[in-house]
Design an enzyme around this catalytic site. Structure first.
Site, mmCIF file in Angstrom:
data_model
loop_
_atom_site.group_PDB
_atom_site.id
_atom_site.type_symbol
_atom_site.label_atom_id
_atom_site.label_comp_id
_atom_site.label_asym_id
_atom_site.label_seq_id
_atom_site.Cartn_x
_atom_site.Cartn_y
_atom_site.Cartn_z
ATOM 1 N N GLU A 33 74.292 -28.702 74.433
ATOM 2 C CA GLU A 33 73.245 -28.290 73.480
ATOM 3 C C GLU A 33 72.743 -26.882 73.752
ATOM 4 O O GLU A 33 72.399 -26.133 72.839
ATOM 5 C CB GLU A 33 72.066 -29.274 73.521
ATOM 6 C CG GLU A 33 71.078 -29.134 72.367
ATOM 7 C CD GLU A 33 69.963 -28.117 72.583
ATOM 8 O OE1 GLU A 33 69.350 -27.695 71.599
ATOM 9 O OE2 GLU A 33 69.715 -27.718 73.741
ATOM 10 N N GLU A 34 72.687 -26.513 75.046
ATOM 11 C CA GLU A 34 72.074 -25.228 75.407
ATOM 12 C C GLU A 34 72.994 -24.022 75.153
ATOM 13 O O GLU A 34 72.557 -22.889 75.268
ATOM 14 C CB GLU A 34 71.653 -25.242 76.891
ATOM 15 C CG GLU A 34 70.660 -26.350 77.256
ATOM 16 C CD GLU A 34 69.249 -26.129 76.714
ATOM 17 O OE1 GLU A 34 69.034 -25.137 75.999
ATOM 18 O OE2 GLU A 34 68.382 -26.973 76.997
ATOM 19 N N ASP B 82 63.577 -31.080 79.575
ATOM 20 C CA ASP B 82 64.574 -30.733 78.538
ATOM 21 C C ASP B 82 65.975 -31.014 79.061
ATOM 22 O O ASP B 82 66.605 -30.138 79.629
ATOM 23 C CB ASP B 82 64.399 -29.248 78.177
ATOM 24 C CG ASP B 82 65.295 -28.806 77.048
ATOM 25 O OD1 ASP B 82 65.835 -29.665 76.345
ATOM 26 O OD2 ASP B 82 65.461 -27.582 76.876
HETATM 27 ZN ZN LIG Z 1 66.744 -29.375 74.773
#
Ligand SMILES: [Zn+2]
Length: 348
Positions: A135-136, A104
């Site tokens: 994104e996180e 990820d």
């Molecule tokens: Zn991701």
């Protein structure tokens, strides 16, 4: 121009070995931008804040300040190169590639680069790459990337997150609410002189368990987690304040959940923190499909075209202490991305 095939394992490992925990993606972004330039891509380093930038790449179009507006892709591959903590470097054991971000989403990014290069070798040059930061933690990179997309003509966005090489049919949204209870402090030997905020908050959370929340035939029942709770000032004081943060994984508009929980306002104030809508995704025949309970950058990237979701690796491996991905699955993903792109561009 014929570029040689991308070494997916080598590219994934090189990216994994640069710590890019969310907030500190600068060095990884610089390495990735240089890597893509060396392979003949025109690259825009799109500033997100003082030290962080998205990496947006289009087929070579000569020197230009504004790569995105100068080249109008029909389709883009997209994923993120930030990671959750804690950083640990790459290693390979048999078919498994370990390291923070291997699953990820740096392995996904490598598979997308390999697919884009394959498509270029096959004479398909209408493809761009949109690799974002953040994104996180709230998708700040994707929000900025969407501004760049304005009017660029891209019809399809293939976003990469771990889906075990299945196409997403839909993803859940999320809604974060803060429940705040107010009370009145008093000496705990005379509780009748005070008003316990903690008791009110507990009553509200118990009432929440019996409230019917929205359901959807595809995504299922809305569920939630009480992830944070705090309150009170001392063991011998009736608590004057207490709060809890509740995260709902939504299956319809966040307003539906807000409506369902209004009875709680008799006990607590409800503060809206953040919501991301659920998403319905485009599919292509011939691929296994599934629904996914998590949210992605897709809701923040509408300008890049109709979204699809696909990626190697399992979400159950993402964010774990010994994150890893199957090398065979990474390599297969590159082929699947090529097939998806050709199917979509054939329709475009
Ligand atoms: Zn991701």
């Amino acid at each position: 121009m014929t570029a040689e095939a991308v070494d997916i394992v080598g590219l994934t490992r090189a990216l994994v070995d640069i710590d890019s925990t969310t907030g500190c993606e600068g060095a990884a972004g610089r390495w990735l931008a240089d890597y893509l330039r060396a392979r003949g891509w025109s690259v825009e380093e799109q500033r997100v804040d003082a030290t962080r930038f998205n990496v947006i790449a289009m087929p070579q179009i000569g020197a230009t300040q504004n790569v995105v507006q100068s080249f109008r892709p029909a389709m883009v591959f997209s994923t993120h190169f930030d990671c959750v903590p804690s950083f640990f470097p790459s290693r390979v054991e048999g078919d498994r590639l370990f390291g923070r971000g291997s699953c990820d989403a740096k392995g996904i990014l490598a598979a997308q680069v390999a697919a884009a290069e394959q498509l270029r070798r096959d004479g398909e040059s209408r493809i761009g790459l949109v690799f974002v930061v953040g994104e996180e933690r709230g998708s700040d990179g994707a929000r900025v990337a969407n501004q760049a997309a304005h009017g660029n003509g891209s019809r399809f966005l293939i976003n990469g997150e771990p889906t075990d090489n299945r196409l997403g049919l839909a993803t859940r949204g999320m809604l974060r609410l803060k429940l705040r209870a107010r009370g009145r402090a008093a000496h705990s030997s005379f509780p009748e002189l005070g008003e316990s905020a903690i008791d009110k908050l507990i009553d509200a959370l118990i009432e929440l368990r019996s409230i019917a929340l929205p359901a959807d035939p595809l995504l299922g029942q809305t569920h939630y987690t009480v992830g944070l709770i705090s309150g009170g000032v001392a063991p011998n004081v009736v608590s004057p304040s207490a709060e809890a943060e509740v995260m709902f994984r939504t299956t319809s508009d966040a307003a539906d959940v807000r409506r369902a929980v209004t009875p709680l306002e008799r006990r607590v104030a409800i503060e809206h923190v953040l919501d991301v809508p659920p998403v319905r995704l485009r599919t292509v025949p011939g691929f296994e499909t599934a629904v996914f309970p998590y949210t992605t950058d897709i809701p923040f990237l509408p300008g890049w075209g109709e979204p699809l979701l696909f990626g190697p690796g399992s979400i159950h491996e993402a964010h774990t202490a010994d994150e890893c991905v199957s090398i065979a699955e990474l390599k297969a993903a590159a082929g699947h991305y090529v097939t998806l792109a050709k199917a979509l561009l054939g329709q475009a």
